[in-house]
Design an enzyme around this catalytic site. Structure first.
Site, PDB file in Angstrom:
ATOM      1  N   THR A 154      42.105 -18.973  24.390  1.00  0.00           N
ATOM      2  CA  THR A 154      41.398 -17.926  23.667  1.00  0.00           C
ATOM      3  C   THR A 154      42.046 -16.604  24.056  1.00  0.00           C
ATOM      4  O   THR A 154      42.681 -16.501  25.101  1.00  0.00           O
ATOM      5  CB  THR A 154      39.890 -17.875  23.997  1.00  0.00           C
ATOM      6  OG1 THR A 154      39.719 -17.679  25.392  1.00  0.00           O
ATOM      7  CG2 THR A 154      39.184 -19.129  23.534  1.00  0.00           C
ATOM      8  N   SER A 155      41.881 -15.612  23.225  1.00  0.00           N
ATOM      9  CA  SER A 155      42.530 -14.322  23.453  1.00  0.00           C
ATOM     10  C   SER A 155      41.834 -13.495  24.521  1.00  0.00           C
ATOM     11  O   SER A 155      42.455 -12.686  25.177  1.00  0.00           O
ATOM     12  CB  SER A 155      42.574 -13.517  22.158  1.00  0.00           C
ATOM     13  OG  SER A 155      43.318 -14.219  21.199  1.00  0.00           O
TER      14      SER A 155
END
Length: 186
Positions: free
Chosen positions: A8-9
């Site tokens: 995930t970012s």
């Protein structure tokens, strides 16, 4: 062996990260590498570890294409590295598996479409910004460091170093140096 990779970012994207882990376990991944870093302008050490870990006849499994690659060229480089090790790639949400010729074809098509879609989105964004600027509605990012210039200079005069000032104010060190350099001599 199925080797999973999740990303995930941002650290606060807990639900998305947990959903990826759940899906990778459900797909039969025996080993999962995961990280919470932006794919843009940063290294992905866990992806590197996953690729290094994978052995001949293993399959690297990801939930979505955008969790793996930044662009078509990035995707091509990753696939080339996997192919050199005789490791397949499986993208769950697209039912793509590169261990077959059809899967490799589909992956190349989907990667090209994804990059095309991103380029169109960026072009629209640039057009919107240009229009907003023409109408004097676009101001850009707020200059947060400049708003804290007074506080930065007070800490500097008190003898604190740039790193300490940056930590205390939440401003980047380079911005601290710039504000100090631009300040009138007293």
């Amino acid at each position: 062996m199925f080797v999973g990779y999740s990303r995930t970012s941002q650290i606060d994207q807990v639900a998305g990260y947990e959903a990826q882990l759940r899906d990778l376990h459900a797909a039969g991944c025996e080993k999962i590498f995961g990280e919470q870093v932006s794919s843009v302008n940063s290294s992905r050490p866990e992806l590197e570890r996953a690729i290094d870990f994978a052995r001949e006849n293993d399959v690297l499994v990801v939930t979505r294409l955008d969790r793996l690659a930044r662009s078509v060229s990035d995707l091509s480089q990753i696939v080339a590295r996997l192919e050199a090790k005789q490791v397949g790639l499986k993208i769950l949400d697209m039912a793509i598996d590169t261990t077959s010729p059809t899967g490799r074809l589909l992956m190349n098509l989907v990667g090209s479409i994804a990059q095309f879609e991103r380029e169109i989105m960026l072009a629209r964004q640039r057009e919107g910004i240009a229009k907003a600027k023409a109408e004097n509605k676009f101001r850009g990012r707020a200059p947060t460091a400049r708003r804290k210039a007074h506080q930065i200079m007070e800490l500097h005069r008190a003898g604190q170093g740039a790193s300490e000032i940056a930590m205390a104010t939440g401003v980047g060190r380079s911005s601290v140096y710039r504000i100090i350099a631009d300040a009138p001599a007293q």
